[in-house]
Design a protein around this motif. Structure first.
Motif, PDB file in Angstrom:
ATOM      1  N   GLU A   4      32.160  65.729  28.780  1.00  8.65           N
ATOM      2  CA  GLU A   4      32.568  66.527  27.628  1.00  8.65           C
ATOM      3  C   GLU A   4      31.920  67.901  27.736  1.00  8.65           C
ATOM      4  O   GLU A   4      30.757  68.032  28.104  1.00  8.65           O
ATOM      5  N   PHE A   5      32.703  68.920  27.418  1.00  8.94           N
ATOM      6  CA  PHE A   5      32.245  70.299  27.450  1.00  8.94           C
ATOM      7  C   PHE A   5      32.446  70.914  26.074  1.00  8.94           C
ATOM      8  O   PHE A   5      33.384  70.566  25.363  1.00  8.94           O
ATOM      9  N   THR A   6      31.559  71.823  25.708  1.00  8.03           N
ATOM     10  CA  THR A   6      31.730  72.612  24.488  1.00  8.03           C
ATOM     11  C   THR A   6      32.234  73.975  24.909  1.00  8.03           C
ATOM     12  O   THR A   6      31.610  74.644  25.734  1.00  8.03           O
ATOM     13  N   VAL A   7      33.388  74.345  24.377  1.00 10.68           N
ATOM     14  CA  VAL A   7      33.983  75.647  24.672  1.00 10.68           C
ATOM     15  C   VAL A   7      34.026  76.424  23.361  1.00 10.68           C
ATOM     16  O   VAL A   7      34.636  75.986  22.391  1.00 10.68           O
ATOM     17  N   GLN A  17      35.443  70.688  21.509  1.00  9.01           N
ATOM     18  CA  GLN A  17      34.893  69.661  22.393  1.00  9.01           C
ATOM     19  C   GLN A  17      36.020  69.218  23.322  1.00  9.01           C
ATOM     20  O   GLN A  17      37.044  68.729  22.864  1.00  9.01           O
ATOM     21  N   ASP A  30      35.931  68.895  35.028  1.00  9.68           N
ATOM     22  CA  ASP A  30      34.907  69.901  35.323  1.00  9.68           C
ATOM     23  C   ASP A  30      35.036  71.069  34.353  1.00  9.68           C
ATOM     24  O   ASP A  30      35.944  71.114  33.521  1.00  9.68           O
ATOM     25  N   LEU A  31      34.115  72.001  34.464  1.00 10.56           N
ATOM     26  CA  LEU A  31      34.046  73.144  33.545  1.00 10.56           C
ATOM     27  C   LEU A  31      35.315  73.985  33.595  1.00 10.56           C
ATOM     28  O   LEU A  31      35.825  74.414  32.562  1.00 10.56           O
ATOM     29  N   ALA A  52      38.077  72.371  31.716  1.00 14.19           N
ATOM     30  CA  ALA A  52      37.778  72.428  30.281  1.00 14.19           C
ATOM     31  C   ALA A  52      38.135  73.786  29.699  1.00 14.19           C
ATOM     32  O   ALA A  52      38.737  73.875  28.626  1.00 14.19           O
ATOM     33  N   ALA A  88      31.325  78.534  27.675  1.00 20.57           N
ATOM     34  CA  ALA A  88      31.546  77.112  27.928  1.00 20.57           C
ATOM     35  C   ALA A  88      30.342  76.516  28.639  1.00 20.57           C
ATOM     36  O   ALA A  88      29.721  77.165  29.476  1.00 20.57           O
ATOM     37  N   ALA A  89      30.035  75.282  28.286  1.00 20.83           N
ATOM     38  CA  ALA A  89      28.925  74.562  28.914  1.00 20.83           C
ATOM     39  C   ALA A  89      29.155  73.072  28.743  1.00 20.83           C
ATOM     40  O   ALA A  89      29.861  72.632  27.821  1.00 20.83           O
ATOM     41  N   ARG A  90      28.559  72.307  29.615  1.00 17.35           N
ATOM     42  CA  ARG A  90      28.637  70.859  29.476  1.00 17.35           C
ATOM     43  C   ARG A  90      27.871  70.456  28.220  1.00 17.35           C
ATOM     44  O   ARG A  90      26.763  70.943  27.971  1.00 17.35           O
ATOM     45  N   SER A  91      28.463  69.596  27.433  1.00 21.24           N
ATOM     46  CA  SER A  91      27.819  69.131  26.201  1.00 21.24           C
ATOM     47  C   SER A  91      26.668  68.210  26.554  1.00 21.24           C
ATOM     48  O   SER A  91      26.724  67.481  27.545  1.00 21.24           O
TER      49      SER A  91
END
Length: 90
Positions: free
Chosen positions: A7-10, A52, A57-58, A61, A81-84
Motif C-alpha cells: 500500500e502506498f500513500t499518494v 491509499q 510498486d510506487l 501507485a 508518494a511513499a510506501r505506507s
C-alpha cells in the motif's frame, strides 16, 4: 481476503479552482472512494487529497492515483508518494 500488494500513500495537491472546497468534495467525493481519500487544505486554500493505493510498486501507485484524480476533471499541481507504513493485521 486481504490484497497482497503493498500500500502506498499518494498525496495530491489540486490546482486552484473557483469552486469552494465543499463544492469540490461534493462533486468528486464519490469518485475516489476506492482509495479511502482524506481531504485537507494547505495555507493558500488549495485542496490536498491523500489516497491509499494498493499497487505492485510506487510507479504504478502514482499512475493509478493520477488517473483517478484527473478523471475528476481537476488538475493536480503537486504530488507526493511513499510506501505506507506496515500495519499489522490480525
Amino acid at each position: 481476503m486481504d490484497d497482497p500488494s503493498p500500500e502506498f500513500t499518494v498525496r495530491v495537491t489540486l490546482s486552484e479552482t473557483p469552486a469552494t472546497q465543499e463544492e469540490l468534495l461534493h462533486e468528486i467525493g464519490s469518485r475516489l472512494t476506492d482509495f479511502d481519500p482524506d481531504y485537507a487544505s494547505d495555507l493558500s486554500g488549495r485542496t490536498i487529497i491523500s489516497l491509499q493505493v494498493h499497487a505492485a510498486d510506487l510507479w504504478v501507485a502514482v499512475l493509478l492515483a493520477m488517473g483517478a484524480v484527473t478523471a475528476t476533471g481537476y488538475q493536480p499541481e503537486q504530488i507526493e508518494a511513499a510506501r505506507s507504513p506496515r500495519v499489522r493485521r490480525r
